[in-house]
Design an enzyme around this catalytic site. Structure first.
Site, PDB file in Angstrom:
ATOM      1  N   GLY A 222     -20.198  -1.074  -5.384  1.00 15.05           N
ATOM      2  CA  GLY A 222     -19.352  -0.881  -6.557  1.00 15.05           C
ATOM      3  C   GLY A 222     -20.140  -0.250  -7.677  1.00 15.05           C
ATOM      4  O   GLY A 222     -21.323   0.076  -7.550  1.00 15.05           O
TER       5      GLY A 222
ATOM      6  N   GLY B 173     -20.331  -0.174 -12.227  1.00 12.75           N
ATOM      7  CA  GLY B 173     -19.870  -0.702 -13.506  1.00 12.75           C
ATOM      8  C   GLY B 173     -20.628  -0.070 -14.646  1.00 12.75           C
ATOM      9  O   GLY B 173     -21.229   0.992 -14.505  1.00 12.75           O
ATOM     10  N   GLY B 174     -20.598  -0.739 -15.817  1.00 11.96           N
ATOM     11  CA  GLY B 174     -21.259  -0.202 -16.994  1.00 11.96           C
ATOM     12  C   GLY B 174     -22.750  -0.076 -16.817  1.00 11.96           C
ATOM     13  O   GLY B 174     -23.394   0.769 -17.425  1.00 11.96           O
ATOM     14  N   PHE B 175     -23.350  -0.911 -15.978  1.00 12.16           N
ATOM     15  CA  PHE B 175     -24.802  -0.887 -15.760  1.00 12.16           C
ATOM     16  C   PHE B 175     -25.198   0.265 -14.870  1.00 12.16           C
ATOM     17  O   PHE B 175     -26.194   0.933 -15.094  1.00 12.16           O
ATOM     18  CB  PHE B 175     -25.222  -2.220 -15.118  1.00 12.16           C
ATOM     19  CG  PHE B 175     -26.696  -2.371 -14.894  1.00 12.16           C
ATOM     20  CD1 PHE B 175     -27.322  -1.777 -13.811  1.00 12.16           C
ATOM     21  CD2 PHE B 175     -27.463  -3.104 -15.759  1.00 12.16           C
ATOM     22  CE1 PHE B 175     -28.674  -1.922 -13.595  1.00 12.16           C
ATOM     23  CE2 PHE B 175     -28.824  -3.272 -15.558  1.00 12.16           C
ATOM     24  CZ  PHE B 175     -29.411  -2.668 -14.475  1.00 12.16           C
TER      25      PHE B 175
ATOM     26  N   VAL C  43     -24.106  -0.685  -7.716  1.00 12.06           N
ATOM     27  CA  VAL C  43     -24.603  -1.841  -6.976  1.00 12.06           C
ATOM     28  C   VAL C  43     -24.599  -1.489  -5.488  1.00 12.06           C
ATOM     29  O   VAL C  43     -23.591  -0.986  -4.962  1.00 12.06           O
ATOM     30  CB  VAL C  43     -23.736  -3.091  -7.229  1.00 12.06           C
ATOM     31  CG1 VAL C  43     -24.288  -4.285  -6.454  1.00 12.06           C
ATOM     32  CG2 VAL C  43     -23.704  -3.411  -8.719  1.00 12.06           C
TER      33      VAL C  43
ATOM     34  N   LYS D  58     -28.803  -3.885  -8.022  1.00 11.05           N
ATOM     35  CA  LYS D  58     -28.106  -3.253  -9.143  1.00 11.05           C
ATOM     36  C   LYS D  58     -29.063  -2.252  -9.780  1.00 11.05           C
ATOM     37  O   LYS D  58     -30.141  -2.609 -10.261  1.00 11.05           O
ATOM     38  CB  LYS D  58     -27.671  -4.313 -10.148  1.00 11.05           C
ATOM     39  CG  LYS D  58     -26.762  -3.777 -11.229  1.00 11.05           C
ATOM     40  CD  LYS D  58     -25.894  -4.852 -11.883  1.00 11.05           C
ATOM     41  CE  LYS D  58     -26.688  -5.878 -12.631  1.00 11.05           C
ATOM     42  NZ  LYS D  58     -25.826  -6.730 -13.480  1.00 11.05           N
TER      43      LYS D  58
ATOM     44  N   ASP E  54     -19.704 -12.336 -21.896  1.00 10.06           N
ATOM     45  CA  ASP E  54     -18.956 -11.293 -21.179  1.00 10.06           C
ATOM     46  C   ASP E  54     -18.325 -11.879 -19.920  1.00 10.06           C
ATOM     47  O   ASP E  54     -18.364 -11.270 -18.848  1.00 10.06           O
ATOM     48  CB  ASP E  54     -19.869 -10.122 -20.828  1.00 10.06           C
ATOM     49  CG  ASP E  54     -19.077  -8.852 -20.495  1.00 10.06           C
ATOM     50  OD1 ASP E  54     -17.909  -8.758 -20.927  1.00 10.06           O
ATOM     51  OD2 ASP E  54     -19.615  -7.968 -19.818  1.00 10.06           O
TER      52      ASP E  54
END
Length: 678
Positions: free
Chosen positions: A354, A356-358, A361, A375, A472
């Site tokens: 997946g 995300g903002g980071f 992954v 990650k 969060d």
């Protein structure tokens, strides 16, 4: 005696890389974060420090293992110095310096002066001039665990003779290297090995004084032992009854070695392919050092005396020493980038779990068969080093079945990797918001997930040694294992509290729109009750099976809470329940809706603690209070200014998101705040 961090040689992917990585990735021996001054994240000093450290670690022209750079103007000028062990080849030296640069700024996030020692290199930086100056603190020593079995007097005499010879040889080295290594025969037919080294910017006499001063500490650290070392910022030595250095490199006539000592003490450079002009330049530089050494030595004596006075006057407090021990425990989690690169098949798309903002992954498999999740911070990520440091320093200290477990991290060049336990079923939002997968979550499993999240938050707020506010909490940050047990993840936004601290303020708002309580979104006030609010929204999402941003006819969290409140007041909460749960326990579902509404009340004091939430989830005999109106409730059919701003920001972020083809579970493009441990 300083504690030595455990060395990490972690499952390298082949015989060749096993040998090279084991040689290059020696563990951290010791580090020190000076209390002589701090800088802020957006200061000129921080910018100059980044510039200096980048220059130091990226310079590939230097092949003799000594780096010294400075940048900026006083009072924000930064001085840096790196030194590799004399027998280390340039590739390993560069790797060690780069690792030291990355880790030191992580361990000492805002100190103006810091130093770190690996087995193969040393790196330090300061706001004051450290070039050509002998310094004997901070320092550390270590001893071999084995005692000399017999005839120690002869062993000590042989060691003294060997070190005398090597100190003369190292001190006479040039401005590129002051290093010597060799061996001699010791009692009982043993071979005694030793090496000595100074930073090459020292004069002959200062290097000799530094090493002789360090040698005087042998009775305190290593008396009667088969080996030991004393390490100072300006010099170091080590001895053992086994070979611990690269003897081939020591004997090689390459430019990376110090020359044999000449008949008369000299500061000329070592034999190399340099031109005579270059040699002359180096000699002039060395003579300059000799001229200024008496003045510098006097200044150093004053500084050292002042530091000793401060140390005696203000001894280190216990919480600080505990913090040092905790950080050392984190160091053992550092993994090699090569290991992770192989485990992820060079970060192939086939292993992508997946994004995300980071960043992305990946699923990965180590050589021992262990499956992990990696990650990887992307270069253009909305999140960055602050979140990375947060997760490493916080999650490594947390152990709970409902928190995702951090297995390691990697800092190498521009790479920032976090290595977690692999949680096979992915995130909660992939189930409750999916019309097909949601059938796997009957009420029993959803109730179990709600309880697990509550216990994880309770641990963060009250049961761990640290009080942590997650800030969060949302469905995409809840991972599900094989048995659908929930694990809270993503601590990049978390904040650390004192155990007796109840709330704090910030001018920089972080988190995800829709899960923030009003006192935080509008005034920057956050506390454990901020996580309670997010938990309440999450409970209502789990029960309804619909996202907070798509509930009802309009895209606003206000409608979810309004809809839930309206149906609660009218006694028809069945309208809120996921249709596939209609045949489930109505009493239990009603109770959870009430808990959710209690958690999202506008008055912070009226929201329950996670301790009371866990209690009522486990006991049906406790009567729940009647909830008051939720925060952000529409009273006149119009939207509040804060919600209008949220919609504007969300649509702008979604537009930018579609342009960049990024994939995110929810909008998370808000500003970042730093971890502020106390």
């Amino acid at each position: 005696m300083a504690m030595v961090s455990s060395r990490l040689v972690f499952l390298f992917f082949s015989i060749c890389t096993l040998i090279s990585q084991a040689f290059a990735q020696k563990g951290v021996l010791y580090h020190n974060c000076s209390d002589n001054g701090n800088y802020t994240s957006n200061s000129t000093y921080k910018a100059n420090l980044n510039r200096v450290l980048y220059s130091l670690s990226s310079n590939t022209e230097i092949d003799y293992g000594f780096y010294n750079f400075s940048y900026g103007k006083s009072p924000d000028q930064v001085y840096s110095l790196g030194l590799c062990r004399g027998d280390v080849n340039p590739d390993i030296c560069h790797s060690c310096i780069n690792n030291a640069r990355n880790l030191l700024t992580l361990l000492c996030p805002n100190q103006k002066e810091a130093i770190i020692w690996y087995d193969y290199c040393m790196l330090r930086y300061s706001f004051r001039n450290i070039f050509g100056i002998e310094e004997d603190s901070p320092a550390f020593s270590a001893a071999n665990a084995n005692n000399v079995s017999a005839n120690y007097d002869q062993f000590r005499q042989d060691l003294t003779t060997l070190l005398d010879s090597q100190i003369r040889q190292a001190a006479a080295g040039g401005s590129l290297r002051k290093f010597a290594a060799g061996n001699t025969t010791a009692p009982n037919l043993q071979t005694l090995y030793s090496l000595v080294q100074c930073t090459p910017d020292l004069s002959v006499q200062v290097c000799s004084d530094c090493l002789n001063g360090a040698r005087k500490l042998i009775p305190d650290c290593c008396d009667g032992r088969q080996g030991g070392r004393v390490v100072r910022p300006s010099c170091n030595f080590r001895f053992e009854v086994f070979s611990f250095y690269n003897a081939t490199a020591v004997q090689s006539p390459s430019p990376s070695l110090s020359p044999p000592p000449p008949p008369v003490p000299s500061v000329s450079p070592p034999a190399s392919n340099n031109t005579p002009a270059a040699k002359g330049k180096e000699s002039n530089k060395s003579r300059t050092v000799i001229i200024v050494v008496p003045i510098i030595s006097f200044v150093v004596l004053i500084i050292i005396s002042f530091c000793i006075y401060l140390r005696v006057r203000k001894p280190r407090e216990k919480p600080q020493s505990e913090s040092v021990d905790e950080i050392r425990s984190v160091e053992s989690l550092q993994l090699g980038f090569g290991t992770i690169k192989v485990a992820t098949d060079d970060f192939s798309d086939a292993n992508k779990l997946g994004q995300g903002g980071f960043g992305v992954v990946y699923k990965a498999k180590l050589s021992n068969g262990q499956v992990i999740a990696v990650k990887r911070l992307s270069n253009n990520s909305s999140q960055g080093d602050l979140e990375f440091k947060n997760e490493v320093l916080l999650v490594a200290k947390l152990q709970h079945r409902n928190l995702v477990r951090l297995l390691g991290f990697c800092l190498e060049g521009i790479e920032r990797l976090l290595i977690y336990e692999f949680v096979p079923n992915g995130s909660l939002d992939n189930f409750i918001f999916d019309p097909i997968k949601c059938v796997q979550l009957d009420w029993a499993r959803r109730y179990k997930i709600i309880g697990g999240i509550a216990r994880g938050l309770l641990y963060l707020h009250e049961d761990s040694r640290l009080r942590i506010i997650h800030r969060d909490l949302k469905a995409s940050n809840i991972l599900l294992d094989f048995e659908m047990n929930p694990k809270i993840s993503d601590f990049g936004m978390a904040r650390l509290f004192e155990l007796d601290q109840s709330e704090s303020n910030t001018s920089r708002i972080v988190g995800t729109y829709g899960y923030m309580p009003p006192e935080y979104a509008m005034h920057g006030q956050f506390s454990v009750k901020s996580d309670v609010f997010s938990f309440g929204v999450l409970v209502l999402e789990i029960i309804s099976g619909r996202k907070n941003s798509s509930f009802g006819n309009e895209e606003n969290i206000e409608n979810l809470l309004s809809y839930a409140w309206k149906n609660w007041k009218q006694g028809i909460v069945s309208n809120l329940v996921d249709p596939m749960l209609k045949a489930s326990s109505t009493t239990e579902i009603m109770r959870c809706i009430q808990i959710g509404l209690l958690c999202v009340q506008e008055n912070v004091a009226h929201r329950p603690t996670m301790a009371s939430v866990v209690l009522v989830l486990n006991s049906y005999s406790i009567t729940l209070p009647i909830p008051s109106e939720p925060a952000f409730l529409m009273n006149s059919g119009t939207k509040s200014n804060i919600c209008l701003q949220w919609e504007h920001d969300s649509r702008l972020a979604e537009s930018n998101q579609s342009k960049s083809n990024s994939v995110q579970a929810s909008i998370n493009e808000v500003s970042i705040t730093e971890l502020s441990p106390r």
